[in-house]
Enzyme design. Structure first.
Site, mmCIF file in Angstrom:
data_model
loop_
_atom_site.group_PDB
_atom_site.id
_atom_site.type_symbol
_atom_site.label_atom_id
_atom_site.label_comp_id
_atom_site.label_asym_id
_atom_site.label_seq_id
_atom_site.Cartn_x
_atom_site.Cartn_y
_atom_site.Cartn_z
ATOM 1 N N LYS A 189 62.261 73.932 40.248
ATOM 2 C CA LYS A 189 62.223 73.691 38.800
ATOM 3 C C LYS A 189 61.573 74.823 38.021
ATOM 4 C CE LYS A 189 63.418 68.928 38.617
ATOM 5 N NZ LYS A 189 63.007 67.529 38.563
ATOM 6 N N ARG B 57 62.092 65.023 46.740
ATOM 7 C CA ARG B 57 63.514 65.282 46.426
ATOM 8 C C ARG B 57 63.695 66.800 46.388
ATOM 9 N NH1 ARG B 57 66.597 66.528 41.991
ATOM 10 N NH2 ARG B 57 68.637 65.568 41.877
HETATM 11 N N1 HH2 Z 1 65.455 65.960 38.873
HETATM 12 C C1 HH2 Z 1 66.740 66.287 38.609
HETATM 13 C C2 HH2 Z 1 67.762 65.342 38.771
HETATM 14 N N2 HH2 Z 1 67.482 64.094 39.200
HETATM 15 N N3 HH2 Z 1 65.914 62.486 39.945
HETATM 16 C C3 HH2 Z 1 64.652 62.139 40.193
HETATM 17 N N4 HH2 Z 1 64.350 60.893 40.616
HETATM 18 N N5 HH2 Z 1 63.608 63.022 40.044
HETATM 19 C C4 HH2 Z 1 63.823 64.296 39.606
HETATM 20 O O1 HH2 Z 1 62.835 65.055 39.462
HETATM 21 C C5 HH2 Z 1 65.161 64.685 39.314
HETATM 22 C C6 HH2 Z 1 66.204 63.743 39.482
HETATM 23 C C7 HH2 Z 1 67.066 67.664 38.131
HETATM 24 O O2 HH2 Z 1 67.195 68.573 39.179
HETATM 25 P P1 HH2 Z 1 68.590 69.006 39.838
HETATM 26 O O3 HH2 Z 1 69.331 67.837 40.366
HETATM 27 O O4 HH2 Z 1 68.302 70.067 40.837
HETATM 28 O O5 HH2 Z 1 69.384 69.706 38.646
HETATM 29 P P2 HH2 Z 1 70.506 69.270 37.626
HETATM 30 O O6 HH2 Z 1 70.031 68.088 36.863
HETATM 31 O O7 HH2 Z 1 70.716 70.503 36.765
HETATM 32 O O8 HH2 Z 1 71.732 68.919 38.402
#
Ligand code: HH2
Length: 280
Positions: free
Chosen positions: A222, A257
């Site tokens: 992040k 995660r």
């Molecule tokens: N962060 C993201 C998406 N889903 N779910 C939970 N429970 N906690 C989190 O911190 C979280 C989440 C965002 O990260 P990422 O999936 O890598 O990116 P993007 O939303 O751009 O697909």
């Protein structure tokens, strides 16, 4: 406090931290540049994450990157459903990362054992779905929504505010008939938070753990890691991500995660062996 996290037919033991591998079936995720947008590649990623020791596979079809545009639930479902089915067929505990009840419902019917809702079950349709099934639930805190969440987020005391929200949403789910043991909570690193807010939440994680639910932390790759280190490319933030995971688990997080499953599993095994003298 150990116990289990009940997720459909699975009772996930909480004696050691669980690793949730991220599979974003999106063209525009901040963290992987759309590497898993092709469903066949996404399914192959899920398979290699399982081989690397992932306990859970989290499948998402909507980017929640700050400033990301919204897609319709039917477009989102078209992205994720085949990947969910393939991962379930591999024997994975599959989590569906969605804010939309219609997407969550179809994925639970296809075998998803967990609903991961970044909007914290604020939609009554999500609460009704949660009450009507046995899936595990991740209740995440977000201030605002993805379009505007990074526009000057403000809190009184960020940890107290986030804890109060998570507790209220979890109680709302329990009042609707959801068993306590199905619920996990997540402070929502990066969702309407500055770097200082994220760091304070991680430093004071035990205050979230004290709510009495397993705590999930999603810090992997992040932006705050980039702000601390000056590393602008998310895929280059592995070392910072591992540090965030180890510090979180050291403060009581139950689920990490992450994008980099093999590296996280290795780091957690060593940290645990040092803490507990439980080397393999
Ligand atoms: N962060 C993201 C998406 N889903 N779910 C939970 N429970 N906690 C989190 O911190 C979280 C989440 C965002 O990260 P990422 O999936 O890598 O990116 P993007 O939303 O751009 O697909």
């Amino acid at each position: 406090m150990h116990g289990v996290w009940r997720c459909g037919s699975h009772a996930l033991p909480l004696a050691r931290a669980l690793v949730m591998g991220i599979v974003n079936v999106t063209p525009d995720s901040f963290s992987d540049g759309g590497a898993n947008y092709d469903p066949c590649i996404a399914a192959a990623s899920a398979e290699s994450m399982l081989a690397a020791g992932a306990d859970i596979i989290d499948v998402g079809g909507e980017s929640t990157r700050p400033g990301a545009g919204e897609i319709t639930p039917s477009e989102e479902l078209a992205r994720v459903l085949a990947v969910v089915r393939d991962a379930v067929a591999l024997g994975a505990v599959v989590s569906i990362d969605t804010r939309h009840a219609e997407v969550a419902s179809a994925c639970v019917a296809a075998g998803s054992a967990i609903i991961n809702d970044v909007s914290g079950f604020s939609d009554p349709a999500m609460v009704a779905l949660a009450a009507s099934c046995e899936a595990g639930l991740v209740v995440m805190h977000m201030q605002g929504d993805p379009r505007i969440m990074q526009d000057e987020p403000r809190y009184g005391d960020v940890v107290a505010d986030v804890a109060a929200y998570l507790s209220a949403q979890a109680m709302r789910l329990e009042a609707a008939g959801v068993a306590h043991e199905r619920i996990a909570v997540d402070p929502g690193i990066g969702f309407g938070k500055t770097t200082a807010h994220n760091l304070e939440l991680l430093r004071r994680l035990p205050e979230i753990v004290a709510l009495g639910y397993p705590v999930l932390v999603g810090a992997s790759r992040k932006r705050f890691i980039g702000e601390i280190t000056g590393v602008s490319e998310p895929r280059q933030r592995l070392a910072g991500s591992l540090a965030a995971t180890l510090e979180s688990v050291g403060r009581g997080a139950a689920v990490a995660r992450v994008h980099d499953v093999a590296e996280t599993v290795q780091a957690l095994a060593v940290a645990r062996a040092i803490r507990e003298g439980a080397g393999e």
